[in-house]
Design an enzyme around this catalytic site. Structure first.
Site, PDB file in Angstrom:
ATOM      1  N   HIS A  12       0.859  -1.199   0.000  1.00  0.00           N
ATOM      2  CA  HIS A  12       0.000   0.000   0.000  1.00  0.00           C
ATOM      3  C   HIS A  12       0.890   1.243   0.000  1.00  0.00           C
ATOM      4  O   HIS A  12       0.955   2.002   0.981  1.00  0.00           O
ATOM      5  CB  HIS A  12      -0.858  -0.066   1.264  1.00  0.00           C
ATOM      6  CG  HIS A  12      -1.956   0.934   1.378  1.00  0.00           C
ATOM      7  ND1 HIS A  12      -1.762   2.289   1.219  1.00  0.00           N
ATOM      8  CD2 HIS A  12      -3.268   0.771   1.653  1.00  0.00           C
ATOM      9  CE1 HIS A  12      -2.916   2.911   1.411  1.00  0.00           C
ATOM     10  NE2 HIS A  12      -3.846   2.011   1.670  1.00  0.00           N
TER      11      HIS A  12
ATOM     12  N   GLU B 297      -0.868   1.425  -5.294  1.00  0.00           N
ATOM     13  CA  GLU B 297      -0.608   0.184  -4.569  1.00  0.00           C
ATOM     14  C   GLU B 297      -0.567  -0.989  -5.547  1.00  0.00           C
ATOM     15  O   GLU B 297      -1.370  -1.046  -6.478  1.00  0.00           O
ATOM     16  CB  GLU B 297      -1.731  -0.029  -3.545  1.00  0.00           C
ATOM     17  CG  GLU B 297      -1.975   1.215  -2.686  1.00  0.00           C
ATOM     18  CD  GLU B 297      -3.305   1.176  -1.938  1.00  0.00           C
ATOM     19  OE1 GLU B 297      -3.736   0.078  -1.533  1.00  0.00           O
ATOM     20  OE2 GLU B 297      -3.919   2.244  -1.766  1.00  0.00           O
TER      21      GLU B 297
HETATM   22  C1  BG6 Z   1      -6.880   2.275   0.295  1.00  0.00           C
HETATM   23  C2  BG6 Z   1      -8.359   2.055   0.161  1.00  0.00           C
HETATM   24  O1  BG6 Z   1      -6.207   1.166  -0.206  1.00  0.00           O
HETATM   25  O2  BG6 Z   1      -6.544   2.430   1.671  1.00  0.00           O
HETATM   26  C3  BG6 Z   1      -9.100   3.230   0.791  1.00  0.00           C
HETATM   27  O3  BG6 Z   1      -8.700   1.895  -1.210  1.00  0.00           O
HETATM   28  C4  BG6 Z   1      -8.670   3.393   2.231  1.00  0.00           C
HETATM   29  O4  BG6 Z   1     -10.491   3.000   0.713  1.00  0.00           O
HETATM   30  C5  BG6 Z   1      -7.161   3.551   2.275  1.00  0.00           C
HETATM   31  O5  BG6 Z   1      -9.311   4.528   2.798  1.00  0.00           O
HETATM   32  C6  BG6 Z   1      -6.594   3.721   3.674  1.00  0.00           C
HETATM   33  O6  BG6 Z   1      -6.933   2.634   4.482  1.00  0.00           O
HETATM   34  P1  BG6 Z   1      -6.538   2.605   6.008  1.00  0.00           P
HETATM   35  O7  BG6 Z   1      -7.168   1.355   6.568  1.00  0.00           O
HETATM   36  O8  BG6 Z   1      -5.051   2.555   6.079  1.00  0.00           O
HETATM   37  O9  BG6 Z   1      -7.069   3.870   6.623  1.00  0.00           O
END
Ligand code: BG6
Length: 307
Positions: free
Chosen positions: A177, A281
Site C-alpha cells: 500500500h 498500490e
Molecule cells: C486504500 C483504500 O487502499 O486504503 C481506501 O482503497 C482506504 O479505501 C485507504 O481509505 C486507507 O486505508 P486505512 O485502513 O489505512 O485507513
C-alpha cells in the site's frame, strides 16, 4: 553481514545491534515504548523500516527528494498501523470479503514480524529479510507463513512471498500500500492505466474503464483489475518520474483521500497534507484474489525507481 540468528520480538536495540547491525550502514533505534526501527544510511540511499508490520517507512536515494511519503502525524505505536510508507495489506486487501468486523487490510501491518537477516550486497544495496510465521489468528485460521525481502538501493525492490502450509486451498488478497511523496497531487499524472477496468469505491464499486492518464481534482479510490504492466507517476513540479514495475500482481489501487477525508482521518497531517501524497498500490484484489492450493507458494514483487 548475514546473521545466523533470528529476531526474537523480545530483543532490545542492543541485542539487535549485536546480531544484525551493519557498521555505519544499518542501525536500530527505539523510538519509544519498544517500538523499534531499522535505520539505513548507505552510499546509495537512506531509509527506515519498522519491525512491526515489516513496514518500510522512508526511502530516499542519495541526491533525490524522498520517494515515499510518511505522514508527519504517523503514530509509531504498538498495534497501530503507520500512515505512510509501505503498509503491507495481507492476507486480505480492504474490507474482509464476508466479515465486516475484521480488521481492514488484514492483520500483517500491525503484527510483530521476525527479523531473519540483514546483509550488504555486492553493489552496496542493503537487504533486509523478515517473516511472519505464526499466521493463525481468530480472523485467519490458516497456516500461511509470509516473508518479505526488501532491497534498499538506488531502486527499492520488495518481494512478498506467501506459502500455504495448511491442507486446504486459501483465497489471498494483498497489496503493498505504497504512499508516494509528490509536490502537488493536482500536478501529477499516473500513466499506464489507460483502457484498464477499475472498481470505483466512491461509486458503489461500479465497473468503469480508465480513459487516458489518471489526474487528481477530487478524492480518488479505485481498484484497477487485470493490470500487470508498469506504472509511472509523473511529477511535473519535482520534474521526475517514479516507475513502478511489478510481478505476481494483477491489481493496482489508486487512492487520494482529498480534503474532507484528510481532515477526518486524524493521522494524515495538516488539512492540506493530502496534496503531498498519492497511493499507487501493487497487489491482487477483488477479481484478482489469488487461489493458493495446499502446499503452493505465491510471490508478489515490486521495484520502485526514479528518473
Ligand atoms: C486504500 C483504500 O487502499 O486504503 C481506501 O482503497 C482506504 O479505501 C485507504 O481509505 C486507507 O486505508 P486505512 O485502513 O489505512 O485507513
Amino acid at each position: 553481514m548475514l546473521s545466523a540468528l533470528s529476531y526474537n520480538p523480545n530483543m532490545d536495540v542492543q541485542q539487535l545491534t549485536k546480531a544484525f547491525a551493519i557498521q555505519d550502514k544499518l542501525s536500530f533505534r527505539d523510538v519509544g515504548n519498544g517500538f523499534i526501527i531499522i535505520a539505513i544510511d548507505s552510499e546509495l540511499c537512506t531509509a527506515s523500516m519498522a519491525l512491526q508490520g515489516a513496514h518500510v517507512m522512508t526511502w530516499q536515494p542519495k541526491g533525490e527528494a524522498p520517494v515515499l511519503w510518511l505522514s508527519p502525524d504517523a503514530k509509531l505505536e504498538k498495534g497501530k498501523s503507520i500512515r505512510g510508507g509501505i503498509p503491507i495489506c495481507w492476507p486480505w486487501f480492504g474490507d474482509h470479503a464476508t466479515e465486516s468486523t475484521f480488521t481492514a487490510h488484514g492483520f500483517a501491518r500491525t503484527a510483530d514480524w521476525e527479523l531473519v537477516s540483514t546483509s550488504e550486497l555486492a553493489g552496496g544495496e542493503i537487504e533486509v529479510v523478515m517473516r511472519l510465521l505464526d499466521t493463525q489468528t481468530e480472523q485467519w485460521k490458516y497456516d500461511t507463513p509470509v516473508a518479505i525481502k526488501v532491497t534498499f538501493g538506488r531502486s527499492l525492490h520488495i518481494e512478498l512471498t506467501t506459502t500455504n502450509q495448511s491442507d486446504v486451498p486459501i483465497q489471498l488478497s494483498e497489496a503493498l500500500h505504497t504512499y508516494f511523496h509528490v509536490q502537488d497531487v493536482r500536478k501529477i499524472e499516473v500513466q499506464g492505466l489507460d483502457s484498464i477496468e477499475y472498481l470505483d469505491k466512491l461509486d458503489a464499486y461500479q465497473r468503469k474503464s480508465q480513459q487516458g492518464v489518471v489526474c487528481f481534482e477530487q478524492e480518488v479510490d479505485r481498484i484497477y483489475i487485470n493490470q500487470s504492466s508498469d506504472i509511472i507517476i509523473q511529477d511535473k513540479v519535482l520534474n521526475r518520474n517514479i516507475h513502478i514495475s511489478k510481478q505476481g500482481s494483477q491489481s493496482s489501487i489508486v487512492w487520494n483521500p482529498w480534503l474532507d477525508k484528510c481532515k477526518a482521518m486524524g493521522d494524515l497531517g495538516a488539512d492540506d497534507a493530502f496534496l503531498n501524497m498519492v497511493c499507487v498500490e501493487s497487489g491482487n484484489a477483488a477479481d484478482n484474489t489469488v487461489s493458493l492450493a495446499a502446499g503452493e507458494t505465491h510471490c508478489l514483487s515490486v521495484t520502485y525507481s526514479v528518473t
